[in-house]
Design a protein around this motif. Structure first.
Motif, mmCIF file in Angstrom:
data_model
loop_
_atom_site.group_PDB
_atom_site.id
_atom_site.type_symbol
_atom_site.label_atom_id
_atom_site.label_comp_id
_atom_site.label_asym_id
_atom_site.label_seq_id
_atom_site.Cartn_x
_atom_site.Cartn_y
_atom_site.Cartn_z
ATOM 1 N N ALA A 1 0.847 -1.304 -0.100
ATOM 2 C CA ALA A 1 0.119 -0.032 -0.157
ATOM 3 C C ALA A 1 0.869 1.396 0.044
ATOM 4 O O ALA A 1 0.458 2.349 -0.782
ATOM 5 N N SER B 1 -5.633 8.448 -1.237
ATOM 6 C CA SER B 1 -5.749 7.401 -0.441
ATOM 7 C C SER B 1 -7.061 6.776 -0.475
ATOM 8 O O SER B 1 -7.401 5.574 -0.214
ATOM 9 N N ASP B 2 -8.159 7.643 -0.309
ATOM 10 C CA ASP B 2 -9.512 7.179 -0.424
ATOM 11 C C ASP B 2 -9.945 6.605 -1.487
ATOM 12 O O ASP B 2 -10.490 5.198 -1.613
ATOM 13 N N THR C 1 -8.193 3.269 -1.220
ATOM 14 C CA THR C 1 -8.905 1.967 -0.561
ATOM 15 C C THR C 1 -10.114 1.632 -1.426
ATOM 16 O O THR C 1 -10.507 0.244 -1.270
ATOM 17 N N ARG D 1 -8.689 -1.197 -3.709
ATOM 18 C CA ARG D 1 -8.425 -2.242 -2.664
ATOM 19 C C ARG D 1 -9.508 -3.033 -2.527
ATOM 20 O O ARG D 1 -9.721 -4.408 -2.637
ATOM 21 N N THR D 2 -10.697 -2.415 -2.197
ATOM 22 C CA THR D 2 -12.040 -2.834 -1.839
ATOM 23 C C THR D 2 -12.577 -3.860 -3.069
ATOM 24 O O THR D 2 -12.824 -5.021 -2.902
ATOM 25 N N TRP E 1 -9.635 1.148 7.285
ATOM 26 C CA TRP E 1 -9.039 1.105 5.936
ATOM 27 C C TRP E 1 -8.695 2.406 5.424
ATOM 28 O O TRP E 1 -7.646 2.904 5.028
ATOM 29 N N LEU E 2 -9.881 3.441 5.662
ATOM 30 C CA LEU E 2 -9.658 4.568 5.060
ATOM 31 C C LEU E 2 -8.656 5.577 5.935
ATOM 32 O O LEU E 2 -7.869 6.158 5.267
ATOM 33 N N TYR F 1 -6.143 4.100 7.677
ATOM 34 C CA TYR F 1 -5.095 3.415 7.679
ATOM 35 C C TYR F 1 -4.220 3.894 6.287
ATOM 36 O O TYR F 1 -3.005 4.173 6.301
ATOM 37 N N PHE F 2 -4.856 3.736 5.157
ATOM 38 C CA PHE F 2 -4.303 4.362 3.859
ATOM 39 C C PHE F 2 -3.879 5.906 4.104
ATOM 40 O O PHE F 2 -2.814 6.205 3.416
#
Length: 142
Positions: free
Chosen positions: A23, A32-33, A36, A39-40, A82-83, A85-86
């Motif tokens: 990441a 970053s959003d 995410t 990634r999802t 996740w949001l 964290y990224f």
């Protein structure tokens, strides 16, 4: 009791570590959003393939209202995690962000005591204390 859980937890730890590294590299020059979101989508596609390959699909009508409620709450918590964290990975060093993220280990124990009535042993509390100290040492290194 079987220790098979330890095998799966160890695999989880390895791939969680790789998640941070992949990441951090993948977030370069990217929101970053939105990262995410990508990634999802990848996770959804991988899970569809896995459930299909293993034949583990279940009838939706067998899922109780309680299952739905807590799985939805878990999904919301995961999404927010996740949001955040990224965003943290984008702004900070992976070697600092990941340990703070793993402070969730301490919080899980506290929440399990409060909400699930679990009672950790003295040895387990000592381990939680060491994890807390380790997080502080790693997160605020100079």
């Amino acid at each position: 009791m079987s220790n098979e859980w330890f095998y799966w937890a160890s695999i989880s730890a390895v791939f969680a570590a790789l998640t941070a590294i992949f990441a951090k590299v993948g977030l370069q020059n990217m929101n970053s959003d939105f990262a995410t979101f990508i990634r999802t989508i990848v996770i959804i596609i991988a899970l569809i393939a896995f459930l299909t390959y293993t034949g583990k699909w279940q009838p939706v009508q067998h899922i109780t209202a309680k299952n739905w409620l807590f799985l939805i709450l878990s999904g919301i918590a995961t999404g927010i995690s996740w949001l955040a964290y990224f965003k943290a990975l984008q702004m900070g060093n992976a070697s600092q962000v990941a340990p703070v993220d793993k402070f969730s280990l301490v919080l899980v124990t506290l929440f399990a005591v409060i909400f699930l009535g679990e009672l950790p042993s003295g040895q387990e509390w000592a381990g939680i204390g060491l994890i807390s100290a380790g997080v502080l040492l790693l997160a605020f290194k100079r």
